[in-house]
Design an enzyme around this catalytic site. Structure first.
Site, mmCIF file in Angstrom:
data_model
loop_
_atom_site.group_PDB
_atom_site.id
_atom_site.type_symbol
_atom_site.label_atom_id
_atom_site.label_comp_id
_atom_site.label_asym_id
_atom_site.label_seq_id
_atom_site.Cartn_x
_atom_site.Cartn_y
_atom_site.Cartn_z
ATOM 1 N N TYR A 76 6.717 1.377 4.719
ATOM 2 C CA TYR A 76 5.199 1.328 5.284
ATOM 3 C C TYR A 76 4.685 0.266 5.629
ATOM 4 O O TYR A 76 3.997 -0.464 6.377
ATOM 5 C CB TYR A 76 4.828 2.689 4.642
ATOM 6 C CG TYR A 76 4.539 4.357 5.147
ATOM 7 C CD1 TYR A 76 5.361 4.495 5.774
ATOM 8 C CD2 TYR A 76 5.176 4.818 3.986
ATOM 9 C CE1 TYR A 76 5.812 5.703 6.826
ATOM 10 C CE2 TYR A 76 5.137 6.491 4.514
ATOM 11 C CZ TYR A 76 5.653 6.652 5.269
ATOM 12 O OH TYR A 76 5.883 8.076 5.369
ATOM 13 N N ASP A 127 3.037 13.418 -10.141
ATOM 14 C CA ASP A 127 4.495 12.098 -10.002
ATOM 15 C C ASP A 127 4.216 11.339 -11.195
ATOM 16 O O ASP A 127 4.166 10.020 -10.921
ATOM 17 C CB ASP A 127 4.343 11.420 -8.756
ATOM 18 C CG ASP A 127 5.883 10.865 -8.898
ATOM 19 O OD1 ASP A 127 6.384 11.326 -9.218
ATOM 20 O OD2 ASP A 127 5.479 10.257 -7.760
#
Length: 550
Positions: free
Chosen positions: A94, A210
């Protein structure tokens, strides 16, 4: 590193009410005035308010000068040209993460981390676009000394820019890689600050989902800062459940793998896995491939080395309960259950909240630009913000309208620098949604909820066609991917285990397990990298320090 997944399961969250996001910011500045005092109301004679000059002559009244520099203070709107690239901190599909120096404005000379994201890569997937905007909203809304702070957000035709505080202490993963494992008092320090950070997220109705060493950064004083909110789930109240299949396999709770709905307690399972990792050299359940790792998480026995204290063993076992109802922290009191455990009996939580505990490791930083605690594979690269092949209009159909943001703390600094008498609160409300973001969120108010917590994103994952190695600490790291080894796609979350959970009781042993592997998946396929498993020993035997392999 390990695989990270995200699947939206049909029939559950798809039925939720659509969320609306307020991405448009007004460009006006609102000035509130005190109500005028009127006389002769009883007889219908209402005297007009005195002329403005009367107010100016009153020493009790504050003068507000309306001028261009007051309403639009210089250097509020920033762009790439306001930052000097110093080092590369990370790289992914990205974009990149740079260490930068601000070259303009009242914060001229300060060091930041600049995350640069390619719009063309993000907009390939409509969900990625929505998640990217939502991720930026989370960074704005969640303010805590234990959360990485967002200072600016802006865009060009082809890129998105996030300016974050630079955390020179690096990733907790890198320190674990160097040390192999932590002593209990060291682990206790980090765990206590992580508990507080998760507690703050839970109080805001957010499940983190996470937690792992790669997503924990240390500041210049050695204190914890959570980063990477790409897998967060917002608007979770009480024991409410969500059904998204997501996370990093080695730290994922069984209820996520079983697709039976999960709540905030998944973060406490991950805390238990992280605690095990810190104290033994690796996650509690690992195997040579993903499927076998999942099978161990669901059915394997928890093996605890004998050198752990009784308190540490007990806390790990209570956090790694497969049955959610029996897991520590799963009750309505949430983090309080963990904070009151015997493992933390010597912990002064008031000092933890105040960040006044002395960190066991204080980074040896030569200056503000020091990057010695970041991966040299990145920092030795030449910092270049590559040109874009595709540019999007900043008006009209721009999918990132309203992305621009300036933190209230920056506006406060500018206000003190002599940019007029306009209230900082008014400037903040005109430049961003900071005012709304700080307002208490009312349960059941979808508009307020969407403003506060706009969704979850994979902004911090690496995108397709990414190049190894990947950066982790500032989030251009493991992608939420459906790619398996060899490139075969996962069509459904793991579902081969249909029986009940095995016993939760852990087996204490002094027999070390053989090293096992963790898979690292990129957009092009996957590779396997070896990390050490838990290392056991008797109390009288020197504890080997395993070497972590990234």
């Amino acid at each position: 590193m390990a695989d990270v997944f995200e699947f939206e399961l049909e029939g559950h969250e798809s039925q939720a009410s659509p969320q609306r996001h307020a991405y448009h910011y007004d460009n006006c500045t609102e000035i509130m005035e005190d109500d005028h005092m009127y006389s002769n109301v009883a007889d219908g004679q209402i005297s007009a308010p005195p002329p403005s000059s009367s107010y100016m002559e009153d020493p009790m009244m504050e003068s507000i000068q309306l001028c261009a520099s007051a309403i639009n203070p210089p250097n509020v709107r920033v762009g790439p040209e306001d930052f000097q690239l110093l080092k590369v901190l990370g790289k992914g599909g990205y974009g990149k993460v740079f260490q930068v120096r601000k070259t303009t404005g009242s914060d001229n000379g300060q060091i930041f981390a600049m995350k640069v994201l390619q719009k063309a890569t993000i907009v390939r997937n409509q969900k990625d676009t929505a998640h990217t905007k939502a991720e930026r909203n989370i960074l704005e809304a969640v303010k805590s000394p234990f959360i990485c702070d967002l200072l600016y957000a802006f865009q060009t035709g082809g890129k998105l820019y996030l300016i974050l505080e630079y955390l020179s202490g690096g990733e907790l993963f890198m320190h674990l890689e160097r040390e192999g494992m932590f002593m209990e008092n060291v682990a206790k320090f980090y765990l206590s600050e992580i508990v507080v950070s998760l507690e703050h997220l839970h109080q805001q109705g957010i499940i983190y989902r996470d937690l792992k060493p790669e997503n924990i950064l240390l500041d210049a004083y050695g204190h914890v800062k959570l980063t990477d909110f790409g897998l967060c789930k917002e608007e979770i109240e009480g024991d409410q459940k969500t059904h998204t299949f997501c996370g990093t396999i080695e730290y994922m709770a069984p209820e996520i793998l079983m697709r039976c709905g999960h709540g905030k307690a998944v973060d406490w399972w991950s805390l238990g896995a992280l605690m095990f990792d810190m104290l033994t050299g690796g996650p509690p359940f690992t195997a040579e491939n993903r499927r076998k790792t999942i099978d161990k998480i669901l059915k394997g026995r928890l093996t605890l080395p004998a050198y752990l204290s009784n308190e540490a063993r007990d806390l790990i076992k209570k956090l790694l309960k497969r049955h959610v109802d029996t897991r520590l922290g799963a009750g309505l009191s949430d983090a309080e259950e963990i904070k009151s455990h015997a493992f933390f009996k010597t912990t002064d939580w008031n000092l933890v909240y105040a960040r006044q505990l002395e960190a066991p490791f204080k980074p040896n930083i030569e200056n503000d630009e020091d990057t010695s605690l970041f991966d040299a594979r990145f920092t030795k690269m030449t910092p270049v913000d590559s040109p874009c092949e595709t540019n999007f209009s900043l008006n009209g159909d721009n999918p990132f309208v309203g992305f621009t943001y300036v933190a209230p703390s920056v506006l406060e600094m500018m206000n003190k620098g002599g940019h007029g008498g306009i209230s900082v609160a008014h400037l903040a409300s005109s430049m961003s949604r900071a005012g709304a973001a700080k307002s208490p969120r009312k349960p059941g108010d979808p508009e307020t909820a969407s403003i506060l917590h706009g969704g979850h994103s994979n902004l911090f994952g690496h995108g397709p066609n990414s190049e190894a190695p990947q950066a982790f600490g500032y989030g251009i790291g493991s992608q939420m991917t459906t790619t398996t080894a060899g490139g075969a796609g996962i069509q459904q979350p793991y579902q081969s285990f249909s029986g009940g959970y095995p016993e939760d009781d852990a087996m204490d042993t002094s027999t070390p397990r053989a090293s096992e592997s963790r898979e690292t998946t990129t957009g092009n396929g996957s590779t396997t990298t070896t990390r050490p498993s838990n290392v056991g020993s008797s109390a009288s035997t020197p504890i080997p320090l395993p070497k972590r392999v990234m």
